[in-house]
Design a protein around this motif. Structure first.
Motif, mmCIF file in Angstrom:
data_model
loop_
_atom_site.group_PDB
_atom_site.id
_atom_site.type_symbol
_atom_site.label_atom_id
_atom_site.label_comp_id
_atom_site.label_asym_id
_atom_site.label_seq_id
_atom_site.Cartn_x
_atom_site.Cartn_y
_atom_site.Cartn_z
ATOM 1 N N ALA A 1 -6.554 5.460 -12.747
ATOM 2 C CA ALA A 1 -5.214 4.863 -12.659
ATOM 3 C C ALA A 1 -5.188 3.420 -13.164
ATOM 4 O O ALA A 1 -4.108 2.830 -13.310
ATOM 5 N N GLY A 2 -6.352 2.844 -13.424
ATOM 6 C CA GLY A 2 -6.427 1.466 -13.907
ATOM 7 C C GLY A 2 -6.114 0.449 -12.832
ATOM 8 O O GLY A 2 -5.705 -0.679 -13.126
ATOM 9 N N CYS A 3 -6.331 0.834 -11.559
ATOM 10 C CA CYS A 3 -6.021 -0.061 -10.439
ATOM 11 C C CYS A 3 -7.270 -0.823 -9.990
ATOM 12 O O CYS A 3 -8.397 -0.379 -10.211
ATOM 13 N N VAL A 4 -7.045 -1.972 -9.360
ATOM 14 C CA VAL A 4 -8.162 -2.780 -8.870
ATOM 15 C C VAL A 4 -8.487 -2.454 -7.415
ATOM 16 O O VAL A 4 -9.502 -2.910 -6.873
ATOM 17 N N CYS A 5 -7.613 -1.686 -6.744
ATOM 18 C CA CYS A 5 -7.922 -1.226 -5.402
ATOM 19 C C CYS A 5 -7.161 0.066 -5.126
ATOM 20 O O CYS A 5 -6.247 0.442 -5.865
ATOM 21 N N GLY A 6 -7.574 0.754 -4.091
ATOM 22 C CA GLY A 6 -6.913 1.993 -3.691
ATOM 23 C C GLY A 6 -6.854 2.071 -2.186
ATOM 24 O O GLY A 6 -7.645 1.433 -1.482
ATOM 25 N N SER A 7 -5.919 2.873 -1.683
ATOM 26 C CA SER A 7 -5.794 3.050 -0.245
ATOM 27 C C SER A 7 -5.496 4.512 0.053
ATOM 28 O O SER A 7 -4.559 5.086 -0.507
ATOM 29 N N LYS A 8 -6.283 5.107 0.931
ATOM 30 C CA LYS A 8 -5.972 6.459 1.361
ATOM 31 C C LYS A 8 -4.827 6.417 2.376
ATOM 32 O O LYS A 8 -4.789 5.535 3.248
ATOM 33 N N GLY B 1 7.339 -6.131 -5.800
ATOM 34 C CA GLY B 1 6.580 -5.539 -6.900
ATOM 35 C C GLY B 1 5.078 -5.523 -6.716
ATOM 36 O O GLY B 1 4.350 -5.039 -7.582
ATOM 37 N N LYS B 2 4.579 -6.053 -5.592
ATOM 38 C CA LYS B 2 3.131 -6.077 -5.351
ATOM 39 C C LYS B 2 2.803 -5.223 -4.141
ATOM 40 O O LYS B 2 3.631 -5.029 -3.252
ATOM 41 N N PRO B 3 1.574 -4.663 -4.095
ATOM 42 C CA PRO B 3 1.211 -3.812 -2.964
ATOM 43 C C PRO B 3 1.238 -4.571 -1.650
ATOM 44 O O PRO B 3 0.893 -5.762 -1.593
ATOM 45 N N SER B 4 1.651 -3.885 -0.614
ATOM 46 C CA SER B 4 1.737 -4.500 0.702
ATOM 47 C C SER B 4 1.615 -3.422 1.758
ATOM 48 O O SER B 4 1.773 -2.231 1.477
ATOM 49 N N ILE B 5 1.326 -3.839 2.970
ATOM 50 C CA ILE B 5 1.296 -2.924 4.112
ATOM 51 C C ILE B 5 2.141 -3.535 5.207
ATOM 52 O O ILE B 5 1.918 -4.685 5.611
ATOM 53 N N VAL B 6 3.129 -2.782 5.646
ATOM 54 C CA VAL B 6 3.972 -3.266 6.738
ATOM 55 C C VAL B 6 3.518 -2.563 8.014
ATOM 56 O O VAL B 6 3.417 -1.342 8.063
ATOM 57 N N GLU B 7 3.188 -3.341 9.037
ATOM 58 C CA GLU B 7 2.740 -2.760 10.302
ATOM 59 C C GLU B 7 3.913 -2.126 11.044
ATOM 60 O O GLU B 7 5.059 -2.557 10.905
ATOM 61 N N TYR B 8 3.602 -1.111 11.845
ATOM 62 C CA TYR B 8 4.665 -0.363 12.542
ATOM 63 C C TYR B 8 5.496 -1.263 13.451
ATOM 64 O O TYR B 8 6.703 -1.082 13.589
ATOM 65 N N TYR B 9 4.868 -2.280 14.045
ATOM 66 C CA TYR B 9 5.609 -3.158 14.957
ATOM 67 C C TYR B 9 6.447 -4.204 14.205
ATOM 68 O O TYR B 9 7.222 -4.923 14.829
ATOM 69 N N GLU B 10 6.269 -4.275 12.895
ATOM 70 C CA GLU B 10 7.084 -5.189 12.087
ATOM 71 C C GLU B 10 8.318 -4.501 11.503
ATOM 72 O O GLU B 10 9.181 -5.150 10.935
ATOM 73 N N MET B 11 8.384 -3.168 11.638
ATOM 74 C CA MET B 11 9.473 -2.411 11.017
ATOM 75 C C MET B 11 10.703 -2.363 11.915
ATOM 76 O O MET B 11 10.602 -2.166 13.129
ATOM 77 N N THR B 12 11.868 -2.552 11.308
ATOM 78 C CA THR B 12 13.117 -2.420 12.042
ATOM 79 C C THR B 12 13.449 -0.937 12.190
ATOM 80 O O THR B 12 12.888 -0.083 11.482
ATOM 81 N N ASP B 13 14.353 -0.621 13.093
ATOM 82 C CA ASP B 13 14.755 0.774 13.287
ATOM 83 C C ASP B 13 15.361 1.340 12.002
ATOM 84 O O ASP B 13 15.151 2.507 11.668
ATOM 85 N N GLU B 14 16.057 0.489 11.262
ATOM 86 C CA GLU B 14 16.663 0.931 9.997
ATOM 87 C C GLU B 14 15.576 1.304 8.986
ATOM 88 O O GLU B 14 15.681 2.325 8.294
ATOM 89 N N ILE C 1 -5.042 -6.338 0.730
ATOM 90 C CA ILE C 1 -4.248 -5.491 -0.160
ATOM 91 C C ILE C 1 -3.129 -6.318 -0.785
ATOM 92 O O ILE C 1 -2.811 -6.184 -1.979
ATOM 93 N N ARG C 2 -2.537 -7.196 0.012
ATOM 94 C CA ARG C 2 -1.427 -8.024 -0.474
ATOM 95 C C ARG C 2 -1.871 -9.018 -1.545
ATOM 96 O O ARG C 2 -1.051 -9.566 -2.270
ATOM 97 N N MET C 3 -3.172 -9.276 -1.621
ATOM 98 C CA MET C 3 -3.694 -10.208 -2.627
ATOM 99 C C MET C 3 -3.975 -9.521 -3.967
ATOM 100 O O MET C 3 -4.266 -10.196 -4.951
ATOM 101 N N MET C 4 -3.918 -8.193 -3.985
ATOM 102 C CA MET C 4 -4.260 -7.445 -5.187
ATOM 103 C C MET C 4 -3.058 -7.287 -6.126
ATOM 104 O O MET C 4 -1.910 -7.279 -5.677
ATOM 105 N N ASP C 5 -3.324 -7.136 -7.425
ATOM 106 C CA ASP C 5 -2.246 -6.955 -8.409
ATOM 107 C C ASP C 5 -1.645 -5.561 -8.313
ATOM 108 O O ASP C 5 -0.465 -5.362 -8.605
#
Length: 272
Positions: free
Chosen positions: A120-127, A146-159, A229-233
């Motif tokens: 895929a030409g990526c510099v990192c991967g996540s299962k 536009g960049k990869p990120s991970i949002v934790e479940y406790y940071e997510m709004t109900d919407e 992950i957030r630091m990766m392109d």
């Protein structure tokens, strides 16, 4: 994987001050479970002090601060501090597969995952796995500006939790299982944010007695691998089958417990 590749794959095991001796001795007693010990490297995770709600540092003894491992994101700085980056360079390692130990179905150095990330030409991967239900307590892989990120479940709004696309599928549907692949040359000792986490912290009281609280009584300070992950392109989102690769042990009984992990191991014909 070692047999298919006809090569020993270096294994770097992060321990803590509290369990390093027990862990290394356990491997020695079991003859490294048949693995070549020359390719097994242990390193101790850095520690961080714990504080009370009013900011006072807890003590574990009259001359010892109460400390705890600095979070799963501390793996890289701890690896570097142990001098193992030179060993990684010496061995010609180009990719590091980082995974947690509480998932008994975790696939290590999965050649399909490695190949897909490279292709895929990526510099990192996540299962990732599709969420069992919208409210499942897992971090979700997504894009942020536009960049990869991970949002934790406790940071997510109900919407956010219940948002769907035009086909009726959850927009935030793919939970991470803490199995990441990083291209070594993209990793640097950059600043990582510190997360403040409420915990139950054992401590020594003024009268010298050791106290083990049953409720959270202060804060620990942790680094989280998701910030890397957030630091990766870019990051390949690699979906796997839950029943084949995700059996976390987080509770003594019930959901995600020893019992459910054992059942999934049996389904995958893993004997124990």
């Amino acid at each position: 994987v070692k047999e298919k590749a006809n090569a020993w794959i270096p294994l770097f095991i992060m321990t803590s001050e509290k369990n390093n001796d027990d862990t290394t001795q356990f491997f020695k007693e079991h003859d490294y479970f048949g693995y070549n010990k020359d390719y097994v490297f242990f390193f101790v995770q850095e520690m961080a002090p714990s504080v009370s709600y009013d900011g006072k540092i807890y003590m574990e003894g009259k001359a010892k601060l109460s400390t705890s491992p600095n979070g799963n994101g501390g793996w890289f700085s701890s690896l570097a501090k142990a001098g193992l980056l030179d060993k990684i360079d010496e061995l010609g390692v180009e990719w590091l597969n980082v995974f947690s130990v509480d998932n008994v179905l975790q696939k290590m150095a999965d050649p399909v995952f490695v190949g897909a990330t490279i292709e895929a030409g990526c510099v990192c991967g996540s299962k990732v796995v599709a969420k069992a239900d919208p409210n499942e307590k897992v971090g979700v892989l997504c894009l942020e500006d536009g960049k990869p990120s991970i949002v934790e479940y406790y940071e997510m709004t109900d919407e956010m939790i219940h948002s769907k696309d035009e086909n009726g599928r959850l927009l935030y549907n793919y939970g991470v299982i803490l199995n990441y692949l990083f291209k070594v040359k993209t990793l640097m000792n950059e600043y990582m944010p510190t997360h403040v986490v409420e915990k139950k912290i054992p401590y020594m009281a003024e009268d010298g007695q050791m106290m083990k609280p049953e409720e959270p009584n202060g804060y620990k300070f942790e680094l989280l691998v998701l910030d890397m992950i957030r630091m990766m392109d870019n990051c390949l989102s690699f979906e796997v089958e839950r029943e084949r690769e995700f059996a976390p042990i987080k509770n003594r009984t019930g959901v995600d417990s020893l019992d459910t992990a054992r059942d999934l191991m049996k389904k995958n014909k893993i004997e124990f």
